[in-house]
Design a protein around this motif. Structure first.
Motif, short mmCIF file in Angstrom:
data_model
loop_
_atom_site.label_atom_id
_atom_site.label_comp_id
_atom_site.label_asym_id
_atom_site.label_seq_id
_atom_site.Cartn_x
_atom_site.Cartn_y
_atom_site.Cartn_z
N CYS A 176 0.84 -1.20 0.00
CA CYS A 176 0.00 0.00 0.00
C CYS A 176 0.87 1.25 0.00
CB CYS A 176 -0.92 -0.01 1.22
SG CYS A 176 -2.22 -1.26 1.16
N ASP A 177 1.94 1.25 0.79
CA ASP A 177 2.85 2.40 0.81
C ASP A 177 3.45 2.65 -0.57
OD1 ASP A 177 2.34 2.58 3.52
OD2 ASP A 177 4.23 1.64 4.13
N TYR A 178 3.67 1.58 -1.31
CA TYR A 178 4.21 1.71 -2.67
C TYR A 178 3.27 2.51 -3.57
CZ TYR A 178 5.64 0.33 -7.40
OH TYR A 178 6.01 0.34 -8.71
N LEU A 179 1.98 2.41 -3.31
CA LEU A 179 1.01 3.16 -4.11
C LEU A 179 1.17 4.67 -3.88
CD1 LEU A 179 -2.19 0.94 -3.67
CD2 LEU A 179 -0.65 1.05 -5.64
N GLU A 180 1.65 5.03 -2.71
CA GLU A 180 1.94 6.45 -2.47
C GLU A 180 3.11 6.90 -3.33
OE1 GLU A 180 2.19 9.22 1.46
OE2 GLU A 180 3.47 7.44 1.47
N GLN A 181 4.17 6.08 -3.39
CA GLN A 181 5.36 6.42 -4.15
C GLN A 181 5.11 6.38 -5.65
OE1 GLN A 181 8.42 3.65 -2.88
NE2 GLN A 181 7.59 3.63 -0.81
N SER A 182 4.37 5.37 -6.10
CA SER A 182 4.24 5.13 -7.54
C SER A 182 3.02 5.80 -8.17
CB SER A 182 4.17 3.63 -7.81
OG SER A 182 3.02 3.07 -7.20
N ARG A 183 1.98 6.04 -7.36
CA ARG A 183 0.71 6.51 -7.94
C ARG A 183 0.20 7.80 -7.29
NH1 ARG A 183 -1.69 1.46 -9.16
NH2 ARG A 183 -3.55 2.50 -9.96
N GLY A 184 0.91 8.29 -6.31
CA GLY A 184 0.46 9.52 -5.66
C GLY A 184 -0.71 9.34 -4.73
N ALA A 185 -0.92 8.14 -4.24
CA ALA A 185 -2.01 7.89 -3.30
C ALA A 185 -1.67 8.48 -1.93
CB ALA A 185 -2.25 6.39 -3.17
N ARG A 186 -2.71 8.71 -1.13
CA ARG A 186 -2.50 9.15 0.25
C ARG A 186 -2.77 7.96 1.17
NH1 ARG A 186 -5.65 11.59 4.42
NH2 ARG A 186 -7.52 11.58 3.11
N ILE A 187 -1.82 7.64 2.02
CA ILE A 187 -1.94 6.48 2.90
C ILE A 187 -2.56 6.91 4.22
CG2 ILE A 187 -0.70 4.63 4.08
CD1 ILE A 187 -0.77 4.45 0.98
N VAL A 188 -3.59 6.18 4.63
CA VAL A 188 -4.25 6.42 5.91
C VAL A 188 -4.12 5.15 6.75
CG1 VAL A 188 -6.41 6.94 7.09
CG2 VAL A 188 -5.85 8.07 4.91
N ARG A 189 -3.34 5.24 7.81
CA ARG A 189 -3.13 4.09 8.69
C ARG A 189 -3.87 4.35 10.00
NH1 ARG A 189 -0.06 1.74 12.77
NH2 ARG A 189 0.95 -0.25 12.25
N PHE A 190 -4.58 3.36 10.49
CA PHE A 190 -5.27 3.52 11.76
C PHE A 190 -5.08 2.27 12.61
CE2 PHE A 190 -8.26 1.05 9.42
CZ PHE A 190 -9.12 0.43 10.33
N ASP A 191 -5.34 2.43 13.90
CA ASP A 191 -5.16 1.34 14.85
C ASP A 191 -6.52 0.86 15.35
OD1 ASP A 191 -2.41 1.79 14.67
OD2 ASP A 191 -2.45 3.27 16.29
N LEU A 192 -6.69 -0.47 15.37
CA LEU A 192 -7.92 -1.02 15.93
C LEU A 192 -7.86 -0.94 17.45
CD1 LEU A 192 -8.83 -4.21 13.84
CD2 LEU A 192 -9.90 -1.96 13.80
N PRO A 193 -8.89 -0.41 18.08
CA PRO A 193 -8.87 -0.29 19.54
C PRO A 193 -8.99 -1.66 20.21
CG PRO A 193 -11.01 0.35 18.69
CD PRO A 193 -10.13 0.11 17.49
N GLU A 194 -8.31 -1.79 21.34
CA GLU A 194 -8.46 -3.01 22.13
C GLU A 194 -9.35 -2.70 23.33
OE1 GLU A 194 -4.66 -4.74 23.07
OE2 GLU A 194 -3.98 -4.70 20.99
N PRO A 195 -10.18 -3.65 23.77
CA PRO A 195 -10.28 -5.01 23.24
C PRO A 195 -10.95 -5.03 21.86
CG PRO A 195 -11.99 -4.64 24.86
CD PRO A 195 -11.11 -3.43 24.90
N HIS A 196 -10.57 -6.04 21.08
CA HIS A 196 -11.08 -6.16 19.71
C HIS A 196 -12.47 -6.79 19.69
CE1 HIS A 196 -7.41 -4.69 18.18
NE2 HIS A 196 -6.73 -5.82 18.09
N THR A 197 -13.42 -6.12 20.31
CA THR A 197 -14.79 -6.61 20.25
C THR A 197 -15.37 -6.26 18.87
OG1 THR A 197 -15.69 -4.54 21.09
CG2 THR A 197 -15.09 -6.22 22.72
N GLU A 198 -16.43 -6.94 18.51
CA GLU A 198 -17.04 -6.67 17.20
C GLU A 198 -17.50 -5.23 17.11
OE1 GLU A 198 -20.64 -8.41 14.39
OE2 GLU A 198 -19.45 -9.76 15.65
#
Length: 447
Positions: A176-198
């Motif tokens: 996915c990071d490569y898409l930023e370098q090669s295609r100009g995409a914007r990368i959005v990374r997020f963290d799943l909160p714990e506990p990982h309930t549905e």
């Protein structure tokens, strides 16, 4: 005596015999060279084990494997190891391919053209996943498959956002990071909160999608290699599609592990491994692209060996281990003879066996909540006081050296590194008892 001249004169086969091979000044054990070069035709595999009984299932499954028992290896998330029947099938196919060499590779072997035989493997995978053969291409493992889908996603424009989470696999994040370098995409990374309930999982995906109006692509992991989380895949896919966001589903840890069909996921693009939980030979995997979405994944680096309307154009077409790919239908046959529902239950029982015995150890953290359907056999834990990645690596090295246990140090989760434990079908409760004893003995390692 077999000399170089007589060996070459016989076409490279020492018929019916064995010979010692000099290697590095020493003599290796005698090697029997297989001479049966007929197309392999194995009898149907039948499994007689009682999978309803935990102890009986262990006893039956252990007989299917010849693996190193000097170390108790809990790393099926990396490689599941072939059963003995699959190993024999692979050896027979390797011998056949070698015997016919370029004749087979050029589609000229009498009665067994390369593409016809490989299509049987594609068809077996398609049937297993509830897809059509035109929607399946074989790949050199899950990582290659997912790189092919992510890097060649065709609908991305400069400024579009690509989303992934902390539970996603490192190399797929890199893709996915490569898409930023090669295609100009914007990368959005997020963290799943714990506990990982549905509820927490769905809320986190809903928020990131709502907060990212230019989102175009979402990487979603079917079963996390870090902690074993199984998110509500179908609901997340539907949520993304409702906002016009495509999902690439990483099912590397799910095929042969979790009961599912492609239709049940709702995903249009799936990459997967076959040498993990299906226990096919190393270097086997594949991609699924829903038929009406094929043109949204571009051919691999302009590949024109196959036409643009052929899914196989989306995968590298170099010279691969054809014997491994030809063995896939037999691996599926063994898998189905054991039965995926029974296999899944047993893997969960192995997971629960060790976790239930360390729950009361003060300070030991088990990463996943006990919600039905939200985990498989992969699980992870932290020792009390275990801090950064170096601590996890230190603990993993100690478990291997002192106790003969292979657990895996994994970083990447927002909450910190973990020690991953992944029982395979060949693992036993006695090996898990050793793990439990080691966790109890080393709970104070970082205290």
């Amino acid at each position: 005596m077999v000399t170089r001249r007589t060996f070459l004169g016989s076409g490279g086969l020492a018929v019916g015999g064995a010979m010692g091979l000099a290697l590095g000044g020493g003599t290796a054990k005698a090697q029997t060279i297989v001479t049966d070069t007929k197309w392999p035709a194995e009898a149907p595999f039948r499994f007689a084990g009682d999978m309803a009984d935990f102890d009986a299932a262990q006893a039956a499954l252990v007989k299917l494997y010849a693996v190193n028992r000097d170390v108790a290896t809990f790393d099926a998330a990396y490689y599941g190891a072939m059963t003995l029947p699959v190993q024999a099938a692979y050896a027979a196919r390797s011998n056949w391919v070698n015997h016919n060499h370029a004749l087979f590779l050029r589609n000229g072997a009498p009665g067994h053209p390369r593409d016809v035989e490989l299509d049987k493997s594609r068809a077996a995978v398609a049937t297993m996943l509830g897809a059509s053969v035109e929607e399946i291409a074989l790949a050199g493992g899950g990582t290659e498959a997912l790189y092919a889908l992510i890097a060649n996603y065709a609908r991305l424009k400069a400024g579009d956002a690509v989303i992934y989470a902390d539970v996603d696999y490192d190399e797929m994040q890199f893709a996915c990071d490569y898409l930023e370098q090669s295609r100009g995409a914007r990368i959005v990374r997020f963290d799943l909160p714990e506990p990982h309930t549905e509820a927490n999982i769905l809320a986190a995906y809903e928020k990131v999608l709502k907060d990212t109006p230019r989102a175009k692509l979402l990487l979603l992991t079917h079963l996390s290699n870090r902690n074993g989380l199984v998110p509500p895949v179908k609901a997340i896919v539907a949520m993304a599609k409702a906002r016009g966001v495509d999902v690439i589903l990483d099912s590397a840890q799910a095929v042969g592990h979790l009961p599912f069909t492609v239709e049940e996921t709702g995903a249009d693009f799936i990459g997967f491994s076959l040498h993990k939980w299906l226990a096919a030979p190393l270097g086997t995997g594949g991609i699924y692209i829903r038929k009406d979405r094929l043109q949204d994944i571009a051919p691999w680096l302009g590949n024109r060996i196959h036409g643009a309307d052929d899914i196989r154009a989306r995968i590298p077409t170099g010279t691969v281990d054809f014997a491994a790919r030809l063995t896939v239908p037999y691996a599926i046959a063994v898998h189905e003879a054991i039965g995926l529902p029974a296999k899944h239950r047993h893997l969960l029982a192995l997971r629960d066996y060790w976790i239930d015995r360390v729950r009361d150890v003060p300070g030991v953290q088990i990463l996943l909540p006990e919600l039905p359907g939200r985990h498989g056999a992969v699980a992870a834990f932290r020792l009390p006081g275990m801090g950064g990645p170096d601590d996890a690596k230190k603990a993993a090295a100690l478990f291997l050296k002192k106790y003969g246990l292979l657990v895996v140090a994994k970083a990447g989760l927002a909450s910190g590194p973990v020690l991953r434990v992944t029982p395979a079908l060949f693992n036993t409760s006695a090996e898990l008892d050793r793990l439990v004893a080691a966790i109890r003995a080393e709970r104070g390692l970082f205290a």
